[in-house]
Design a protein around this motif. Structure first.
Motif, PDB file in Angstrom:
ATOM      1  N   HIS A 194      -7.167   1.817   6.781  1.00  0.00           N
ATOM      2  CA  HIS A 194      -6.530   1.995   5.473  1.00  0.00           C
ATOM      3  C   HIS A 194      -7.458   1.623   4.318  1.00  0.00           C
ATOM      4  N   LEU A 195      -8.755   1.509   4.586  1.00  0.00           N
ATOM      5  CA  LEU A 195      -9.717   1.187   3.545  1.00  0.00           C
ATOM      6  C   LEU A 195     -10.228   2.457   2.871  1.00  0.00           C
ATOM      7  N   ALA A 196     -10.314   2.427   1.553  1.00  0.00           N
ATOM      8  CA  ALA A 196     -10.985   3.490   0.792  1.00  0.00           C
ATOM      9  C   ALA A 196     -12.339   2.933   0.382  1.00  0.00           C
ATOM     10  N   GLN A 197     -13.376   3.215   1.178  1.00  0.00           N
ATOM     11  CA  GLN A 197     -14.692   2.634   0.930  1.00  0.00           C
ATOM     12  C   GLN A 197     -15.455   3.472  -0.106  1.00  0.00           C
TER      13      GLN A 197
ATOM     14  N   LEU B   4       0.821  -1.209   0.000  1.00  0.00           N
ATOM     15  CA  LEU B   4       0.000   0.000   0.000  1.00  0.00           C
ATOM     16  C   LEU B   4       0.858   1.262   0.000  1.00  0.00           C
TER      17      LEU B   4
ATOM     18  N   SER C 272      -5.675   3.719  -5.905  1.00  0.00           N
ATOM     19  CA  SER C 272      -5.487   2.789  -4.793  1.00  0.00           C
ATOM     20  C   SER C 272      -4.499   1.726  -5.238  1.00  0.00           C
TER      21      SER C 272
ATOM     22  N   ARG D 213      -4.361   3.517   0.184  1.00  0.00           N
ATOM     23  CA  ARG D 213      -5.511   2.825   0.762  1.00  0.00           C
ATOM     24  C   ARG D 213      -5.956   1.665  -0.123  1.00  0.00           C
TER      25      ARG D 213
END
Length: 254
Positions: free
Chosen positions: A170-173, A135, A189, A139
């Motif tokens: 660290h999630l890009a939702q 990463l 990402s 993210r």
């Protein structure tokens, strides 16, 4: 006598399309109106191809609207003018069924699997340290883990693998599976949890790790007719011609 669900469904539908239908009747075009399909975003490449094939074979146009299954299910419940609903989640299909707006029960038309994907082909170990290294401060793309089917499946898999707690910050939702795919394609990402069919349909996105199917609920696509106009389309999707296209686009047979 129609039951209460049928009556309420008609009222909601009339309220939604009333203004537009006046124009169509005035032009004498209502009978030629395309059949409206509300479908999970991850089905776009395959359903676009099926729509062209269906129109050539039957002369009937299909009008496709794509979004997360959760969004579409709520729209249909509120009276949106869908003739067919294609969901990537049995839960959201059950939601529409329980609302009493389906003309026939749902049937399964395809299945799918999850992968970890990237814009660069180097393999990744499903280990927190290795993922964090890949990463590089960016993210991990994934649809909303609280409501979008792919996001829910992804959260189940990450939980089973013992990774969700460490990766949650660290999630890009994002809104739907297609948005997550585009995020990885554009390398916004570094990694994304995606459907295998989406990766197959887009050059420049690579599978860097397979997600074991037993780590999450089965990924099942279901189709159901909301109106009688949609019943022939659902039969086509569930039949050999529809299945041939789904398999060609990387989906698994039901």
């Amino acid at each position: 006598m129609k039951n209460l669900f049928d009556i309420m469904s008609q009222i909601r539908r009339i309220a939604w399309v009333g203004g537009a239908c006046v124009v169509l009747f005035g032009a004498g075009l209502c009978a030629a109106q395309p059949i409206d399909i509300f479908a999970a975003a991850s089905m776009k490449p395959a359903l676009d191809a099926i729509a062209l094939k269906y129109a050539r074979e039957t002369g009937q146009a299909l009008r496709l609207s794509y979004a997360a299954s959760s969004v579409l299910a709520r729209q249909i419940d509120q009276g949106a003018p869908a003739d067919v609903f294609v969901s990537a989640s049995s839960d959201w299909m059950r939601y529409v069924h329980d609302a009493g707006v389906l003309s026939q029960p749902a049937c399964m038309i395809a299945s799918n699997r999850l992968v970890l994907a990237s814009g660069t082909p180097a393999a990744v170990t499903l280990d927190l340290d290795d993922i964090m290294t890949r990463l590089q401060g960016g993210r991990l793309a994934v649809p909303l883990i609280s409501s979008v089917p792919l996001g829910i499946y992804a959260a189940q898999a990450l939980t089973t693998l013992g990774l969700l707690q460490g990766l949650r910050p660290h999630l890009a939702q994002q809104d739907n599976a297609r948005a997550s795919l585009i995020s990885v394609l554009r390398q916004e990402s570094p990694l994304g949890l995606l459907y295998a069919s989406d990766v197959r349909s887009v050059p420049g996105v690579f599978v860097v790790a397979d997600i074991v199917a037993e780590t999450h609920d089965p990924v099942r696509y279901l189709a159901a007719s909301v109106t009688a106009r949609g019943e022939a389309v659902v039969a086509y999707l569930a039949g050999p011609k529809g299945r041939e296209v789904f398999v060609a686009y990387g989906f698994l047979a039901p």
